[in-house]
Design a protein around this motif. Structure first.
Motif, PDB file in Angstrom:
ATOM      1  N   ALA A 171       2.572   3.917  14.908  1.00  0.00           N
ATOM      2  CA  ALA A 171       3.289   2.958  13.706  1.00  0.00           C
ATOM      3  C   ALA A 171       3.652   4.201  12.944  1.00  0.00           C
ATOM      4  O   ALA A 171       3.710   5.592  12.875  1.00  0.00           O
TER       5      ALA A 171
ATOM      6  N   ASN B 203       7.354  -7.955  14.188  1.00  0.00           N
ATOM      7  CA  ASN B 203       6.348  -7.244  13.302  1.00  0.00           C
ATOM      8  C   ASN B 203       5.050  -6.635  13.209  1.00  0.00           C
ATOM      9  O   ASN B 203       4.923  -5.121  13.057  1.00  0.00           O
ATOM     10  N   PHE B 204       4.764  -6.558  14.810  1.00  0.00           N
ATOM     11  CA  PHE B 204       3.317  -6.095  15.477  1.00  0.00           C
ATOM     12  C   PHE B 204       3.453  -5.675  16.675  1.00  0.00           C
ATOM     13  O   PHE B 204       2.856  -6.152  17.562  1.00  0.00           O
TER      14      PHE B 204
ATOM     15  N   ILE C 137      -3.805  -7.851   9.072  1.00  0.00           N
ATOM     16  CA  ILE C 137      -3.089  -6.520   9.231  1.00  0.00           C
ATOM     17  C   ILE C 137      -1.721  -6.819   8.620  1.00  0.00           C
ATOM     18  O   ILE C 137      -1.738  -6.915   8.071  1.00  0.00           O
TER      19      ILE C 137
ATOM     20  N   LEU D 172      -2.166   0.295  12.932  1.00  0.00           N
ATOM     21  CA  LEU D 172      -1.602  -1.411  11.696  1.00  0.00           C
ATOM     22  C   LEU D 172      -2.284  -0.872  10.725  1.00  0.00           C
ATOM     23  O   LEU D 172      -2.114  -1.786  10.080  1.00  0.00           O
ATOM     24  N   ASN D 173      -3.309   0.042  10.727  1.00  0.00           N
ATOM     25  CA  ASN D 173      -4.367  -0.011   9.604  1.00  0.00           C
ATOM     26  C   ASN D 173      -4.978  -1.566   9.752  1.00  0.00           C
ATOM     27  O   ASN D 173      -5.243  -2.169   8.421  1.00  0.00           O
TER      28      ASN D 173
ATOM     29  N   SER E 221      10.103  -0.077   9.558  1.00  0.00           N
ATOM     30  CA  SER E 221       8.788   0.393  10.627  1.00  0.00           C
ATOM     31  C   SER E 221       8.429  -0.400  11.954  1.00  0.00           C
ATOM     32  O   SER E 221       9.337  -1.116  11.713  1.00  0.00           O
ATOM     33  N   SER E 222       8.008   0.414  12.380  1.00  0.00           N
ATOM     34  CA  SER E 222       7.833  -0.115  13.899  1.00  0.00           C
ATOM     35  C   SER E 222       6.526  -0.115  14.609  1.00  0.00           C
ATOM     36  O   SER E 222       6.388   1.540  14.089  1.00  0.00           O
ATOM     37  N   SER E 223       6.188  -0.046  15.894  1.00  0.00           N
ATOM     38  CA  SER E 223       5.041   0.502  16.203  1.00  0.00           C
ATOM     39  C   SER E 223       5.095   0.009  17.923  1.00  0.00           C
ATOM     40  O   SER E 223       5.780  -0.854  18.535  1.00  0.00           O
TER      41      SER E 223
ATOM     42  N   THR F 221       7.253   4.843   9.785  1.00  0.00           N
ATOM     43  CA  THR F 221       7.593   4.648   9.000  1.00  0.00           C
ATOM     44  C   THR F 221       9.095   4.970   8.863  1.00  0.00           C
ATOM     45  O   THR F 221       8.660   6.043   8.883  1.00  0.00           O
TER      46      THR F 221
ATOM     47  N   PRO G 280      -3.734   0.021  18.671  1.00  0.00           N
ATOM     48  CA  PRO G 280      -2.512  -0.146  17.920  1.00  0.00           C
ATOM     49  C   PRO G 280      -3.196  -0.917  15.989  1.00  0.00           C
ATOM     50  O   PRO G 280      -2.701  -0.302  15.327  1.00  0.00           O
TER      51      PRO G 280
ATOM     52  N   PRO H 109       4.182  -4.530   7.232  1.00  0.00           N
ATOM     53  CA  PRO H 109       4.248  -3.109   7.821  1.00  0.00           C
ATOM     54  C   PRO H 109       6.192  -2.944   6.374  1.00  0.00           C
ATOM     55  O   PRO H 109       6.271  -4.165   6.772  1.00  0.00           O
TER      56      PRO H 109
END
Ligand code: FES
Ligand code: FES
Lengths: 751, 291, 155
Positions: B201, B89-90, B171, B131-132, B178-180, B203, B127, B174
């Motif tokens: 990142a 996910n991250f 975090i 990733l907010n 989505s990906s980063s 979406t 990152p 997402p």
């Protein structure tokens, strides 16, 4: 070609004798030494690259709790006598002493100024900060061409250029000029159809051994000084200490601890005399360890250089002339390896007309020290790039071009010596036939390059004694510190003579009181010269054992023969006894057998190497990735092939580091801004492929087993080979080392 | 190395109390991989080291699709990349934790420490920004939260006030598609500090043809890691295309204010911002496409 | 003189107690206080791996760990690897493959390799190179070290 000899031990791959100690953490390196009452010493270093020392006040440091001694250059005897003694040798002695502790001027950032011994290293460091030094800061001279300018600030007010026997009248930063001439250079260029002339710049690089310098010293009340340290040569440490401390050599014992790498950088002393001074003043044993920044800033890197190379060839591919000018940075005191660079630069080739000029130039950087084939790598970066360009212009395969012009037995080098049997052509042939060279190379941004290299190797003095044990093993006592498996390669040569397995030899490296004089482990000499001594000492043992067998059998010595570890009688008597069984009978035949030899063999055979590299250039970032690497080299005879391969692989990787990222980066004040392993960027294992090696064996006529030194030459070709491969990949000739990403981007016009 | 006192705090209030009492002479010791070096090299004067590794809150590591990732400030890098759901996910954060130092450093170094050390070149901060991530800070006056993008204020400087400590990083999960991705440029392949770092990142829409939203952040091109706002927003709603990516790269280059130092020159860095922004975006997009 | 703290730890399977100042690194404590000199100092700032050892099952640079931090922890150093009469397979592989020259980096590489094979018993060449990138060797060019680790893995 001489017949291939059959050996029992030589050419095999036994486990090295010091191996178990080193994989279990038991081997004692210099910093591992401990003794009761030990103090720790720390050195205060100059924050300025060029400054006059106006005063040093140590009183606050002396009064600090836990401090037992503080020393400065005033504690050095020779530094005080310098004015009375201004002869050639005495000048050098002043340089030598001043590099240990600066007396009047600090000549580079990190130059030692004073030192403190205290009950622990933290206290010593705190006390160092309490030493008050007043400096008059002077403008630093940081680059060779800047230093050579007539109006450059002078580093040594009394240094005058020595040039082929003459001394200039005015002082200058140019310490000396040398020249080698062969044939008629004008005529040579006149005969050439193609002439290439290029200029090259190389950066300052460090040997980068993982173990920092260290020394522990102890004075006994009877005046006996003992120093334990990591060094390439215990005897040279003893000599330097005797000179610097003006102390009788007979009262100094140097104990070589295990050494964590040297590559030429652990020949000069740095902290050894400081530890001795602190030990004398405190009356206690004192250990001085450098930290990593000290190692970068205050030990001897190998010089930055400016090199111009001009070479000419006829259109059918014959080299007719070669000319070079080598400007080498000596660092703070004269003595760069420009002489060695001048000896090596065109040595692989048979060229009739050669002119070589070399300049040794002082700058405000640490005094340079040897680094693996010192001078030869800088030089070959220039010459081997130009060779590549010539071959390209002439449309001749780069290796074929080398074979066409390659030096052979009987060819005279520009600096004088005539080659005996050498293996240059063979090393190039091996590369040419290698599947790496014959494999396709065509991908976009992939390039392939080749380059060759030469290093002359040295002999020098070595001593060995061998004691025979009653169980048929031998104890071999030597004075060569073992940096890369030489206990094994030396032991194997004795074992071969005596017909015993390598494991039946117990080699020990001992202190300067316990073995005859032995020169440094350097110059690729140890397996050659100390191996030679081991061979001779084993021959001595053999002769004595023959006498014992003769005594046992009551026959004449000449009737005893020794082969394959067995003594036998050849006068008709049916007598036979193994080395082992005879060893058990020494008591009854006259007592112990001790063999000895001290040699200074003249015939160190030169070493040649040819390398092939494939790489990929990231055109967007300028980064170069090494994809495949093959190194061929004439080893004469590989005693322990694994360690020969290891020397080649290690040298290649140091050369790759030099080519791609390693360099001293200075700011305008003369401070090295990347004095850490993090920012100096030596290759890690993730930056490399496996390094393929091909050992060529053209026996050296100057050694009983044909050994040539192997350690140094593998560092010589990589920068040029990589530059040539970069050209193949992207069509740009790089002329500056390192070929780091930013320089690549600039050369490609991306920034 | 200067002398200092060591306290192993057992609770957040205990740590906060020491930090509050000792002020700027107290520092938090977590992985220690930056702090110990800086004190040893006398770049930082510290009289108190407050070891927080025994405090449960800073060791929290949980992930679920509801609450997203909760990452205690002292969780070492290896625990992050050893956790499968975080890798899924991250991935951009995982990219960074795999390249901070070598394996031995990753055994101790933590993302929280990377933030608090506030290096402009910190690998984990871009990152976190894309990733907010939110920083949970606790101090004598209680708890506050702050976007990761606002945590660093200058080289070595953060928003932390006297007595405050970073406890946790949150975090959000997402959205789907989505990906980063994070990458940096270094001259070697490991064991280096970023000459430039870039995180992205993205979406994508359900058809994976359009960029719904994107976030780009940069390291080592300004006094603090930077959120590249314009480069990010201009991608929203665009088809995936070289053109869009190049525009974003140019916008990222426009905000870079790099310096020249021993790790790289300003021109080289500005050039690399373009290269790395493109590669980070393409990397993140590819990960969505491959999912 | 700075104050010393009493620390109890588990070292190579044995309980050990020592006194140290807060500023002393684990590397310093091992070498100077306990005279266990297998872990080496090459840089003292986390960039060479010569001081690598295993702390609570995880590879660390002991120059970046404080001695006081090891209270109640488990420390494994190169000295604890071999059985009295038998080397550890990684040590054997280093000898067989001639994976050391000067040997100063060797204890660090061996501990690093052990930590790798403990977590990933069958690494690829790339995984080995990635894992060992924090360990510098200046002598060997790494070729024989990587081979030794791969050999130890398949042994
Ligand atoms: S001494 Fe610890 S990493 Fe170099
Ligand atoms: S064997 Fe010397 S550094 Fe690795």
């Amino acid at each position: 070609m001489p017949e291939k000899k059959e050996y029992k031990v030589i050419g095999t791959r036994p486990i090295r004798h010091d191996g178990v100690d080193k994989v279990t953490g038991r081997a004692l390196y210099g910093a591992d030494f401990h003794t009761a009452g030990l103090l720790h010493g720390t050195v205060l270093r100059s924050p300025h690259a060029h400054a006059r020392i106006l005063s040093i006040d140590t009183s606050r440091a002396e009064a600090y709790p836990g401090v037992k001694a503080v020393v400065t250059a005033k504690d050095l005897p020779a530094a005080q006598d310098k004015i009375a003694d201004l002869g050639e040798g005495a000048v050098n002695l002043k340089y030598l002493c001043d590099n240990i502790l600066a007396s009047d001027k600090a000549l580079y950032k990190g130059h030692a100024i004073a030192a403190v011994a205290a009950t622990n290293a933290h206290i010593a460091e705190e006390a160092c900060a309490l030493i008050d030094v007043a400096y008059e800061v002077l403008p630093p001279v940081l680059e060779v061409r800047q230093a050579m300018k007539p109006d450059a600030p002078l580093i040594h007010e009394n240094l005058k250029t020595g040039s082929m026997g003459e001394t200039a009248d005015k002082p200058s930063n140019i310490a000396s000029h040398l020249q080698h001439k062969k044939g008629d250079i004008e005529k040579g260029f006149a005969e050439a159809d193609v002439i290439i002339e290029r200029e090259f710049v190389t950066g300052t690089v460090h040997q980068g051994y993982i173990e920092p310098h260290n020394a522990t010293a102890l004075y006994n009340p009877d005046g006996q000084l003992t120093v334990w340290c990591s060094t390439q040569g215990a005897f040279t440490v003893r000599e330097q200490l005797a000179e610097i401390l003006q102390y009788p050599i007979s009262k100094i014992k140097v104990v070589p601890m295990e050494i964590g790498g040297g590559f030429g950088g652990k020949i000069n002393v740095y902290v050894e005399p400081v530890a001795a001074l602190l030990a004398k003043k405190s009356g206690r044993p004192v250990k001085v360890l450098m930290n990593r920044a000290d190692v970068f800033e205050a030990t001897g890197p190998t010089p930055a250089s400016f090199i111009s190379v001009k070479m000419g060839a006829t259109k059918d591919g014959k080299l007719t002339a070669a000319q070079t000018r080598l400007d080498f940075e000596a660092g703070a005191y004269p003595g760069s390896p420009v002489g060695a660079g001048a000896m090596c630069i065109f040595a692989p080739y048979n060229i009739e007309n050669v002119l070589i000029d070399g300049y040794d130039v002082v700058v405000n950087k640490p005094k340079t020290a040897p680094y693996r084939a010192p001078g030869a790598t800088n030089a070959a970066f220039g010459s081997e790039t130009v060779i590549d360009e010539l071959a390209e212009k002439l449309n001749i395969d780069a290796l074929e071009f080398r074979i066409m012009n390659g030096a052979k037995e009987g060819v005279k080098r520009a600096d004088g010596p005539v080659f005996p049997r050498i293996g240059f052509i063979e090393s190039v042939e091996a590369a040419k036939q290698h599947p790496h060279y014959t494999s396709p190379n065509g991908k976009k941004h992939h390039g392939r390059g080749v380059a060759s290299g030469f290093w002359f190797n040295i002999g020098l003095a070595s001593s060995v004694t061998i004691n025979v044990n009653p169980d048929g093993t031998i104890n071999l006592v030597e004075g060569s510190t073992d940096i890369g498996g030489t206990r094994a390669s030396i032991a194997m040569q004795a074992a071969e003579v005596l017909g015993i397995p390598a494991e039946a030899v117990n080699p020990s490296v001992v202190d300067t009181n316990s073995v005859g004089y032995t020169a440094v482990t350097g110059g690729s000499r140890t397996t050659f010269a100390t191996g030679y001594a081991a061979y001779e000492a084993a021959q001595d043992v053999k002769q004595q054992m023959i006498a014992r067998a003769a005594k046992l059998w009551e026959v004449d010595e000449k009737d005893v023969q020794f082969a394959d570890g067995e003594f036998s009688c050849i006068n008709g008597k049916e007598e036979q006894i193994s080395f082992r069984d005879l060893s058990a009978r020494l008591g009854e035949t006259g007592g112990p057998v001790v063999g000895r030899a001290a040699v200074n063999p003249p015939g160190a055979g030169g070493a040649f190497a040819t390398h092939i590299v494939d790489l990929e250039v990231d055109e967007e970032t300028g980064k170069v990735e090494i994809l495949r690497y093959t190194a061929t080299q004439d080893a004469g005879k590989a005693i322990h092939p694994s360690y020969v391969e290891g020397q080649i692989q290690g040298g290649v990787v140091q050369g790759i580091g030099w080519a791609l990222n390693e360099e001293y980066i200075y700011n305008a004040e003369g401070t090295m801004t990347n004095a850490s392993f993090l920012d100096y960027r030596m290759p890690t294992c993730l930056d490399l492929p496996m390094i393929d090696t091909v050992i060529v064996e053209v026996p050296n006529p100057g050694h009983p087993y044909g050994v040539r030194g192997v350690g140094e030459v593998p560092i010589v070709p990589p920068p040029a080979a990589i530059a040539n491969a970069i050209y193949d990949a992207i069509g740009i000739r790089m002329t500056e080392l390192p070929m780091s990403p930013d320089r690549m981007l600039k050369a490609m016009g991306k920034i | 190395m200067q002398a200092f006192e060591y306290v192993a705090a057992q609770t957040v209030p205990e740590a906060v109390a020491v930090l509050d009492e000792k002020g700027q002479h107290a520092r938090i010791l977590a992985g220690g991989t930056d702090l110990i070096v800086q004190v040893r090299e006398a770049k930082l004067a510290v009289d108190w080291m407050v070891d927080i590794k025994a405090i449960p809150e800073v060791n929290i590591l949980t992930h679920d699709s509801q609450n997203g990732l909760r990452l205690g400030a002292a969780v070492p890098c290896y625990q992050i990349y050893d956790t499968e759901s975080i890798c899924e996910n991250f991935p951009g954060l995982v990219d960074a934790t795999k390249i901070i130092g070598g394996t031995a450093i990753q055994g101790r170094a933590c993302v929280g420490g990377n933030l608090c050390n506030a290096s402009p070149a910190a690998d984990s901060i871009p990152p976190l920004i894309v990733l907010n991530a939110t920083c949970v800070i606790v101090g004598p006056d209680g708890e506050r939260e702050l976007p990761a993008a606002e945590f660093c204020t200058a080289p070595g400087q953060t928003v932390l006030e006297r007595g405050e400590m970073l406890v946790e990083i949150k975090i959000p999960q997402p959205p789907s598609n989505s990906s980063s991705y994070y990458l940096r440029f270094i001259p070697r392949n490991e064991m280096d500090i970023a000459v430039v770092g870039a995180g992205a990142a993205v979406t994508l829409d359900a058809a994976k043809q359009k960029i719904v939203s994107a976030r780009i952040a940069l390291a080592a091109v300004a006094p603090t890691p930077l959120f590249a706002e314009e480069a990010s927003t201009l991608l929203a709603g665009r088809e995936i295309s070289e053109e869009a990516i190049n525009e974003a790269a140019a916008a990222a280059q426009a905000i870079a204010r790099p310096i020249s130092d021993m790790r790289g020159t300003a021109e080289q860095r500005t050039h690399l911002v373009g290269v790395l922004t493109r590669r980070a975006l393409k990397g993140a997009i590819q990960r969505v496409l491959d999912a | 003189m700075a104050r010393k703290t009493h620390v109890q730890t588990q070292l190579n399977g044995e309980p050990v107690e020592f006194l140290c100042e807060a500023r002393q690194s684990l590397l310093e404590v091992l070498r100077d206080e306990l005279h266990l000199t297998g872990a080496k100092e090459g840089c003292n700032n986390g960039n060479c791996g010569a001081c690598s050892l295993i702390l609570d099952g995880r590879l660390v640079n002991s120059c970046l760990v404080l001695g006081v931090e090891t209270e109640g922890k488990t420390v494994e150093t190169v000295e604890g690897l071999a059985a009295p009469d038998k080397l550890h397979p990684i040590q054997e592989a280093f000898l067989e493959n001639a994976a050391l020259q000067c040997g100063i980096c060797t204890p660090g590489f061996i501990m690093s390799a052990k930590a790798l094979l403990d977590t990933n018993p069958n690494p690829t060449e790339h995984e080995v190179r990635y894992w060992l990138a924090g360990n510098l060797c200046r002598c060997t060019g790494y070729d024989k070290i990587v081979r030794a680790v791969l050999d130890a893995a398949s042994a």
